[in-house]
Design an enzyme around this catalytic site. Structure first.
Site, mmCIF file in Angstrom:
data_model
loop_
_atom_site.group_PDB
_atom_site.id
_atom_site.type_symbol
_atom_site.label_atom_id
_atom_site.label_comp_id
_atom_site.label_asym_id
_atom_site.label_seq_id
_atom_site.Cartn_x
_atom_site.Cartn_y
_atom_site.Cartn_z
ATOM 1 N N GLY A 158 0.822 -1.203 0.000
ATOM 2 C CA GLY A 158 0.000 0.000 0.000
ATOM 3 C C GLY A 158 0.856 1.253 0.000
ATOM 4 O O GLY A 158 1.802 1.364 0.769
ATOM 5 N N THR B 204 5.404 2.123 5.801
ATOM 6 C CA THR B 204 4.104 1.528 6.080
ATOM 7 C C THR B 204 3.287 2.471 6.940
ATOM 8 O O THR B 204 3.766 2.973 7.953
ATOM 9 C CB THR B 204 4.193 0.158 6.788
ATOM 10 O OG1 THR B 204 2.897 -0.258 7.193
ATOM 11 C CG2 THR B 204 5.108 0.187 7.998
ATOM 12 N N VAL B 205 2.051 2.719 6.521
ATOM 13 C CA VAL B 205 1.176 3.580 7.315
ATOM 14 C C VAL B 205 0.830 2.930 8.647
ATOM 15 O O VAL B 205 0.454 3.610 9.598
ATOM 16 C CB VAL B 205 -0.124 3.927 6.558
ATOM 17 C CG1 VAL B 205 0.181 4.734 5.307
ATOM 18 C CG2 VAL B 205 -0.932 2.691 6.225
ATOM 19 N N ASP B 206 0.965 1.604 8.720
ATOM 20 C CA ASP B 206 0.588 0.889 9.937
ATOM 21 C C ASP B 206 1.574 1.083 11.082
ATOM 22 O O ASP B 206 1.278 0.713 12.221
ATOM 23 C CB ASP B 206 0.445 -0.608 9.645
ATOM 24 C CG ASP B 206 -0.735 -0.913 8.738
ATOM 25 O OD1 ASP B 206 -1.785 -0.279 8.911
ATOM 26 O OD2 ASP B 206 -0.597 -1.770 7.848
ATOM 27 N N GLY C 136 -5.562 -0.530 10.055
ATOM 28 C CA GLY C 136 -4.892 -1.156 11.184
ATOM 29 C C GLY C 136 -5.414 -2.563 11.388
ATOM 30 O O GLY C 136 -6.401 -2.764 12.087
ATOM 31 N N TYR D 245 -8.676 4.846 1.523
ATOM 32 C CA TYR D 245 -7.532 5.414 0.816
ATOM 33 C C TYR D 245 -7.316 6.895 1.129
ATOM 34 O O TYR D 245 -6.219 7.415 0.949
ATOM 35 C CB TYR D 245 -7.718 5.261 -0.701
ATOM 36 C CG TYR D 245 -7.419 3.879 -1.238
ATOM 37 C CD1 TYR D 245 -7.255 2.784 -0.383
ATOM 38 C CD2 TYR D 245 -7.306 3.656 -2.601
ATOM 39 C CE1 TYR D 245 -6.998 1.519 -0.875
ATOM 40 C CE2 TYR D 245 -7.048 2.389 -3.116
ATOM 41 C CZ TYR D 245 -6.895 1.322 -2.240
ATOM 42 O OH TYR D 245 -6.629 0.073 -2.747
ATOM 43 N N LEU D 246 -8.363 7.589 1.570
ATOM 44 C CA LEU D 246 -8.219 9.020 1.833
ATOM 45 C C LEU D 246 -7.144 9.294 2.877
ATOM 46 O O LEU D 246 -6.395 10.266 2.769
ATOM 47 C CB LEU D 246 -9.560 9.599 2.305
ATOM 48 C CG LEU D 246 -10.731 9.504 1.329
ATOM 49 C CD1 LEU D 246 -11.987 10.074 1.967
ATOM 50 C CD2 LEU D 246 -10.402 10.229 0.028
ATOM 51 N N GLN D 247 -7.067 8.422 3.877
ATOM 52 C CA GLN D 247 -6.121 8.666 4.972
ATOM 53 C C GLN D 247 -4.670 8.525 4.530
ATOM 54 O O GLN D 247 -3.793 9.227 5.019
ATOM 55 C CB GLN D 247 -6.412 7.719 6.132
ATOM 56 C CG GLN D 247 -6.217 6.241 5.836
ATOM 57 C CD GLN D 247 -6.951 5.337 6.800
ATOM 58 O OE1 GLN D 247 -6.687 5.349 7.985
ATOM 59 N NE2 GLN D 247 -7.887 4.543 6.286
ATOM 60 N N ARG D 248 -4.404 7.616 3.601
ATOM 61 C CA ARG D 248 -3.014 7.381 3.224
ATOM 62 C C ARG D 248 -2.576 8.187 1.997
ATOM 63 O O ARG D 248 -1.397 8.215 1.658
ATOM 64 C CB ARG D 248 -2.782 5.892 2.983
ATOM 65 C CG ARG D 248 -3.335 5.352 1.685
ATOM 66 C CD ARG D 248 -3.134 3.854 1.599
ATOM 67 N NE ARG D 248 -3.282 3.373 0.239
ATOM 68 C CZ ARG D 248 -3.448 2.103 -0.091
ATOM 69 N NH1 ARG D 248 -3.494 1.186 0.862
ATOM 70 N NH2 ARG D 248 -3.556 1.738 -1.350
#
Length: 420
Positions: free
Chosen positions: A13, A142-144, A191, A297-300
């Site tokens: 992602g 990674t956004v996580d 998450g 997808y908006l957050q990332r």
């Protein structure tokens, strides 16, 4: 030192700042043309190497490469494609080495999460065995925020900022209408196993009564009755309730509340829709009118509100990856090392890929409030610096102006490779 070309790929992602790492790497490589020849980028990640679809970045102007720093998503394309173990699918790894040898590639930079670091580690091992040593450097992304060793992961700080801002703004909206309309608002964030993103929403709350009133984390199995009682208490006390929930929240039996019954390319269960599940539970129990939203997808992809800290770190790690390669390091990944909370200071460190690959770092117990539905001050101290600063992209006609690279492809030299 003989000149060798480099291969760079984006994996998994994408984020608001992954291209900043690409920018840092390519700009640093252009400063060392006596050692690094052409930087090739894989079209759609590692698949580009397997299919010998290599984007020649030397055709991109310095200005276009610089613009990557403020452009979201994956400029060269990414993919969710997991290479299996060496013994299970040795042919794919051998294909990578064949492509690298055909194009005089001596450096492999893989920009991704735990699975990607595992792939880079395996390629470094196989190159030695096949008599074609390849310098493999991982670049964290990674956004996580779930990679071990590094203090934080590029991509996370910007998602954290987006979620905290969205929670605060939506909270004001709900509060203003709660008397006659919506009583409960549920925001679903990413998450799967680690609750870092949901925890970041807690930064929006600076005094008693501020939303989010409840945060549901993957690390804490949902106690439905206790949760519903907390919602009711919030509505009675404040007039409304804002809930932030991780997509990976599970019930007491360990089952995902939002399991869609299918898996992605990495074998992970496909999740989505937990906000609606939670909202409906509230409706059934209390009858409150609700609204829910899925950040998805908006957050990332929200580069317009990216954290400057995050952008700076992503760029620095791209440059650091090139530096490690030139120093002769192999099978390593540059990391962020926090040296101070207040004032926030950080520096670049290094980790062995074998210590990073396929290890998930979850939210530690000391970051989770005793009732399991919020964050502690220790968590706030960790998170707060990561969302600091603004780094706005240039705007034209009222919209952010992002770069699209033309993607000049290198000529193929090998026979096609059958993809499984």
């Amino acid at each position: 030192m003989a000149t060798k070309n480099a291969f760079y790929a984006q994996s998994g992602g994408v984020t608001a700042v992954i291209n900043a790492s690409a920018c840092g790497l390519i700009e640093a490589a252009r400063e060392h043309k006596d050692v690094i020849g052409t930087v090739y980028a894989g079209r759609n990640g590692i698949i580009g190497a397997l299919q010998e679809e290599l984007i020649d970045t030397s055709h991109a102007s310095d200005a276009a490469i610089a613009a990557l720093r403020h452009t979201p998503a994956g400029a060269f394309g990414s993919c969710r494609y997991k290479l299996k173990g060496l013994e299970e699918n040795k042919a794919q790894y051998e294909r990578l080495i064949e492509v690298f040898e055909a194009h005089n590639i001596g450096y492999f930079f893989y920009n991704g999460g735990g699975d990607s670091q595992d792939t880079a580690h395996k390629v470094s091992q196989l190159g030695e065995k096949m008599g074609y040593p390849i310098t493999c450097i991982g670049i964290p992304k990674t956004v996580d925020n779930d990679l071990p060793i590094t203090d934080c992961c590029p991509g996370f700080g910007s998602v954290a900022k987006y979620v905290a801002v969205s929670t605060r703004e939506a909270g004001l909206d709900v509060a203003s209408m709660a008397e006659t309309s919506t009583k409960v608002f549920v925001l679903e964030v990413m998450g799967r196993h680690a609750g870092w993103i949901a925890a970041a929403a807690g930064l929006a709350s600076e005094q008693a009564g501020d939303p989010p009133h409840i945060i549901l984390l993957p690390e804490v199995p949902l106690d439905e009755q206790r949760f519903l009682a907390q919602v009711k208490e919030c509505v009675q006390t404040y007039g409304y309730c804002v809930v932030v929930v991780s997509e990976g929240v599970r019930n007491q039996q360990g089952q995902f509340l939002s399991d869609l019954g299918c898996v992605d390319a990495f074998g992970h269960k496909q999740l989505g829709g937990v906000a609606q599940v939670i909202a409906q539970k509230v409706k059934d129990a209390h009858g409150y009118k609700y609204h829910y939203a899925i950040a998805d997808y908006l957050q990332r992809s929200a580069r317009h509100i990216a954290s400057k800290t995050d952008v700076d770190q992503a760029y620095a790690l791209g440059r650091a990856a090139l530096k490690l390669a030139l120093e002769g390091r192999n099978a390593v990944m540059p990391t962020i090392v926090r040296t101070s909370d207040e004032p926030y200071r950080w520096e670049i460190g290094v980790a062995d890929l074998g210590d990073v690959a396929n290890i998930e770092r979850k939210l530690p117990a000391e970051y989770i409030r005793p009732d399991g539905m919020g964050i502690t001050e220790a968590c706030r101290r960790y998170l707060q610096p990561l969302i600091q600063g603004e780094d706005y992209p240039p705007y034209r006609n009222g919209l952010p102006e992002y770069v699209r690279l033309e993607g000049h492809m290198a000529a193929k030299k090998l026979a096609p490779f059958p993809m499984k």
